[in-house]
Design a protein around this motif. Structure first.
Motif, PDB file in Angstrom:
ATOM      1  N   ASP A 197       0.921  -1.222   0.050  1.00 15.16           N
ATOM      2  CA  ASP A 197      -0.038  -0.054   0.075  1.00 15.16           C
ATOM      3  C   ASP A 197       0.998   1.112  -0.079  1.00 15.16           C
ATOM      4  O   ASP A 197       0.451   2.297  -0.457  1.00 15.16           O
ATOM      5  N   ALA A 198       2.056   1.200   0.489  1.00 13.20           N
ATOM      6  CA  ALA A 198       2.901   2.411   0.657  1.00 13.20           C
ATOM      7  C   ALA A 198       4.335   2.027   0.487  1.00 13.20           C
ATOM      8  O   ALA A 198       4.859   0.809   0.940  1.00 13.20           O
ATOM      9  N   VAL A 199       5.012   2.703  -0.224  1.00 13.12           N
ATOM     10  CA  VAL A 199       6.610   2.542  -0.483  1.00 13.12           C
ATOM     11  C   VAL A 199       7.222   3.700   0.448  1.00 13.12           C
ATOM     12  O   VAL A 199       6.929   4.981   0.277  1.00 13.12           O
ATOM     13  N   VAL A 200       7.912   3.429   1.173  1.00 15.10           N
ATOM     14  CA  VAL A 200       8.705   4.357   2.358  1.00 15.10           C
ATOM     15  C   VAL A 200      10.260   4.492   2.004  1.00 15.10           C
ATOM     16  O   VAL A 200      10.760   3.379   1.949  1.00 15.10           O
ATOM     17  N   LEU A 201      10.578   5.671   1.896  1.00 11.78           N
ATOM     18  CA  LEU A 201      12.070   5.912   1.850  1.00 11.78           C
ATOM     19  C   LEU A 201      12.451   6.734   3.100  1.00 11.78           C
ATOM     20  O   LEU A 201      11.933   7.656   3.689  1.00 11.78           O
ATOM     21  N   ALA A 202      13.170   6.019   4.065  1.00  8.24           N
ATOM     22  CA  ALA A 202      14.020   6.654   4.975  1.00  8.24           C
ATOM     23  C   ALA A 202      15.436   6.741   5.105  1.00  8.24           C
ATOM     24  O   ALA A 202      16.142   6.002   4.777  1.00  8.24           O
ATOM     25  N   VAL A 203      15.751   8.238   5.183  1.00  4.92           N
ATOM     26  CA  VAL A 203      17.092   8.559   5.089  1.00  4.92           C
ATOM     27  C   VAL A 203      17.636   8.498   6.519  1.00  4.92           C
ATOM     28  O   VAL A 203      17.145   9.093   7.462  1.00  4.92           O
ATOM     29  N   ARG A 204      18.693   7.676   6.753  1.00  4.20           N
ATOM     30  CA  ARG A 204      19.000   7.291   8.271  1.00  4.20           C
ATOM     31  C   ARG A 204      20.592   7.328   8.253  1.00  4.20           C
ATOM     32  O   ARG A 204      21.406   7.264   7.376  1.00  4.20           O
ATOM     33  N   ASP A 205      21.081   7.715   9.389  1.00  5.11           N
ATOM     34  CA  ASP A 205      22.604   7.710   9.841  1.00  5.11           C
ATOM     35  C   ASP A 205      22.987   6.370  10.077  1.00  5.11           C
ATOM     36  O   ASP A 205      23.351   5.885  11.305  1.00  5.11           O
ATOM     37  N   VAL A 206      23.073   5.551   8.854  1.00  2.71           N
ATOM     38  CA  VAL A 206      23.732   4.219   9.098  1.00  2.71           C
ATOM     39  C   VAL A 206      24.661   4.002   8.042  1.00  2.71           C
ATOM     40  O   VAL A 206      24.791   4.608   7.036  1.00  2.71           O
ATOM     41  N   GLY A 207      25.535   2.942   8.163  1.00  5.22           N
ATOM     42  CA  GLY A 207      26.484   2.392   7.294  1.00  5.22           C
ATOM     43  C   GLY A 207      26.015   1.971   5.850  1.00  5.22           C
ATOM     44  O   GLY A 207      24.716   1.511   5.829  1.00  5.22           O
ATOM     45  N   GLY A 208      26.523   1.942   4.853  1.00  8.80           N
ATOM     46  CA  GLY A 208      26.204   1.325   3.651  1.00  8.80           C
ATOM     47  C   GLY A 208      25.615   2.296   2.852  1.00  8.80           C
ATOM     48  O   GLY A 208      25.341   3.429   3.214  1.00  8.80           O
ATOM     49  N   ILE A 209      25.368   1.595   1.745  1.00  7.53           N
ATOM     50  CA  ILE A 209      24.764   2.798   0.698  1.00  7.53           C
ATOM     51  C   ILE A 209      22.972   2.615   0.719  1.00  7.53           C
ATOM     52  O   ILE A 209      22.424   3.693   1.175  1.00  7.53           O
ATOM     53  N   ALA A 210      22.502   1.638   0.915  1.00  7.91           N
ATOM     54  CA  ALA A 210      20.766   1.420   0.985  1.00  7.91           C
ATOM     55  C   ALA A 210      20.718  -0.092   1.180  1.00  7.91           C
ATOM     56  O   ALA A 210      21.264  -1.167   0.987  1.00  7.91           O
ATOM     57  N   SER A 211      19.397  -0.112   1.800  1.00 11.77           N
ATOM     58  CA  SER A 211      18.966  -1.531   1.984  1.00 11.77           C
ATOM     59  C   SER A 211      17.423  -1.507   2.055  1.00 11.77           C
ATOM     60  O   SER A 211      16.745  -0.413   2.295  1.00 11.77           O
ATOM     61  N   THR A 212      16.620  -2.641   1.834  1.00 13.15           N
ATOM     62  CA  THR A 212      15.335  -2.476   1.904  1.00 13.15           C
ATOM     63  C   THR A 212      14.648  -3.543   2.735  1.00 13.15           C
ATOM     64  O   THR A 212      15.296  -4.781   2.675  1.00 13.15           O
ATOM     65  N   SER A 213      13.793  -3.382   3.493  1.00 11.78           N
ATOM     66  CA  SER A 213      13.104  -4.503   4.387  1.00 11.78           C
ATOM     67  C   SER A 213      11.500  -4.179   4.129  1.00 11.78           C
ATOM     68  O   SER A 213      11.008  -3.260   4.638  1.00 11.78           O
ATOM     69  N   ASN A 265       8.361  -2.955   2.676  1.00 10.95           N
ATOM     70  CA  ASN A 265       8.112  -1.776   2.005  1.00 10.95           C
ATOM     71  C   ASN A 265       8.901  -0.190   2.148  1.00 10.95           C
ATOM     72  O   ASN A 265       8.771   0.462   1.829  1.00 10.95           O
ATOM     73  N   THR A 266       9.912  -0.794   3.038  1.00  9.48           N
ATOM     74  CA  THR A 266      10.662   0.556   3.578  1.00  9.48           C
ATOM     75  C   THR A 266      12.243   0.529   2.942  1.00  9.48           C
ATOM     76  O   THR A 266      12.827  -0.470   3.330  1.00  9.48           O
ATOM     77  N   ILE A 267      12.680   1.291   2.354  1.00  7.16           N
ATOM     78  CA  ILE A 267      14.006   1.589   1.807  1.00  7.16           C
ATOM     79  C   ILE A 267      14.706   2.606   2.687  1.00  7.16           C
ATOM     80  O   ILE A 267      14.297   3.676   3.103  1.00  7.16           O
ATOM     81  N   THR A 268      16.015   2.240   3.048  1.00  6.13           N
ATOM     82  CA  THR A 268      16.571   2.852   3.993  1.00  6.13           C
ATOM     83  C   THR A 268      17.867   3.351   3.201  1.00  6.13           C
ATOM     84  O   THR A 268      18.688   2.533   2.672  1.00  6.13           O
ATOM     85  N   LEU A 269      18.122   4.676   2.959  1.00  3.70           N
ATOM     86  CA  LEU A 269      19.557   5.351   2.305  1.00  3.70           C
ATOM     87  C   LEU A 269      20.130   5.792   3.291  1.00  3.70           C
ATOM     88  O   LEU A 269      19.777   6.632   4.206  1.00  3.70           O
ATOM     89  N   GLY A 270      21.650   5.474   3.298  1.00  2.75           N
ATOM     90  CA  GLY A 270      22.476   5.690   4.045  1.00  2.75           C
ATOM     91  C   GLY A 270      23.024   7.248   4.006  1.00  2.75           C
ATOM     92  O   GLY A 270      23.177   7.558   2.785  1.00  2.75           O
ATOM     93  N   ALA A 271      22.791   8.092   5.114  1.00  6.03           N
ATOM     94  CA  ALA A 271      23.109   9.563   4.851  1.00  6.03           C
ATOM     95  C   ALA A 271      24.638   9.573   4.676  1.00  6.03           C
ATOM     96  O   ALA A 271      25.238  10.552   3.821  1.00  6.03           O
ATOM     97  N   GLY A 272      25.627   8.524   5.347  1.00  9.99           N
ATOM     98  CA  GLY A 272      26.885   8.770   4.952  1.00  9.99           C
ATOM     99  C   GLY A 272      27.304   8.419   3.426  1.00  9.99           C
ATOM    100  O   GLY A 272      28.365   9.420   2.705  1.00  9.99           O
ATOM    101  N   TYR A 273      26.443   7.653   2.837  1.00 12.64           N
ATOM    102  CA  TYR A 273      26.594   7.441   1.478  1.00 12.64           C
ATOM    103  C   TYR A 273      26.161   8.699   0.658  1.00 12.64           C
ATOM    104  O   TYR A 273      27.013   9.295  -0.306  1.00 12.64           O
ATOM    105  N   VAL A 274      25.169   9.357   0.964  1.00 11.90           N
ATOM    106  CA  VAL A 274      24.886  10.463   0.414  1.00 11.90           C
ATOM    107  C   VAL A 274      25.901  11.715   0.605  1.00 11.90           C
ATOM    108  O   VAL A 274      26.152  12.347  -0.590  1.00 11.90           O
ATOM    109  N   ALA A 275      26.230  11.962   1.562  1.00 15.01           N
ATOM    110  CA  ALA A 275      27.440  12.996   1.939  1.00 15.01           C
ATOM    111  C   ALA A 275      28.554  12.685   0.981  1.00 15.01           C
ATOM    112  O   ALA A 275      29.281  13.674   0.683  1.00 15.01           O
ATOM    113  N   ALA A 276      28.852  11.429   0.848  1.00  9.60           N
ATOM    114  CA  ALA A 276      30.341  11.144   0.153  1.00  9.60           C
ATOM    115  C   ALA A 276      30.145  11.067  -1.567  1.00  9.60           C
ATOM    116  O   ALA A 276      31.083  11.113  -2.207  1.00  9.60           O
ATOM    117  N   ILE A 277      29.072  11.203  -1.967  1.00  6.58           N
ATOM    118  CA  ILE A 277      28.779  11.351  -3.814  1.00  6.58           C
ATOM    119  C   ILE A 277      29.600  12.489  -4.203  1.00  6.58           C
ATOM    120  O   ILE A 277      29.454  13.441  -3.779  1.00  6.58           O
TER     121      ILE A 277
END
Length: 231
Positions: free
Chosen positions: A80-96, A98-110
């Protein structure tokens, strides 16, 4: 009489509008920046943005349904919903789920001038994990599921630096771009291969699916693929 007809017409129009709204709103897209105190979280807000991210999630979902040949919601994973959460975690991204976690460290380092393109490519890959079938078998055959996710990313035009070229790789089980390039070859042998494979994965993975879809074993397909590119 005319008044009753007008009321009836208005009621019918309202029903149609509600039906359209219901169809259009069958899936909602949510973005939560939980890392606003970090450099990556601030960069996400400033250079990507919540609204843009929501549109990417919607576009990536529609593109995935197209690749999977799932025109009707009844054909798809029940989400019913696709959720993106930007979080202060290691790595690039992961999905569990319907929730996608995008690593803030990865975003900062691009680095580079294609910041949005790089983030969008990652999100396309992760959105596939929300919609693909058979993830109950992910632990035993991760290359299949990661290969499908990168195949969708490839077809969407979001390849990344460091991806292998067609024909490269030691095994189709190398995962990610190696498997995605191989699946692209399989899709040329049997158009709709990835859609057929994803549909079969609903019942779990079986290597015989390659024979069922293409008429060839995965080993034969890999040999033909390597031979095509002189490898």
């Amino acid at each position: 009489m005319k008044l009753h007809m007008a009321i009836a017409a208005a009621a019918a129009a309202s029903v149609l509008l509600l039906a359209a709204a219901s169809t259009a709103g069958a899936v909602t897209y949510k973005v939560n920046n939980e890392a606003t105190s970090t450099a990556g979280g601030r960069r996400f807000d400033q250079e990507y943005g919540v609204d843009y991210a929501k549109q990417v999630l919607a576009d990536a979902s529609s593109f995935t349904w197209k690749i999977f040949n799932q025109p009707s919601p009844a054909d798809r994973n029940s989400v019913d919903a696709v959720v993106l959460a930007v979080r202060d975690v290691g790595g690039i991204a992961s999905t569990s789920g319907n929730t996608i976690t995008l690593g803030a460290g990865y975003v900062a380092a691009i680095t580079g001038n294609d910041f949005k393109t790089q983030v969008t490519g990652v999100l396309y890959h992760e959105v596939v994990h929300v919609w693909q079938w058979g993830l109950q078998d992910y632990g035993a055959h991760p290359w299949v599921y990661e290969g499908i996710a990168d195949f969708v990313r490839l077809k969407a035009g979001y390849t990344a630096a460091g991806w292998v070229q067609p024909g490269q790789g030691n095994s189709w089980e190398d995962s990610y771009s190696v498997t995605a390039r191989f699946f692209d070859y399989c899709d040329s042998v049997k158009p709709g291969f990835v859609a057929d494979l994803n549909a079969k994965l609903k019942n779990g993975y079986n290597v015989d699916y390659f024979v069922q879809i293409t008429g060839k074993t995965v080993q034969q397909l890999w040999q033909d693929y390597k031979a095509k590119y002189g490898n």
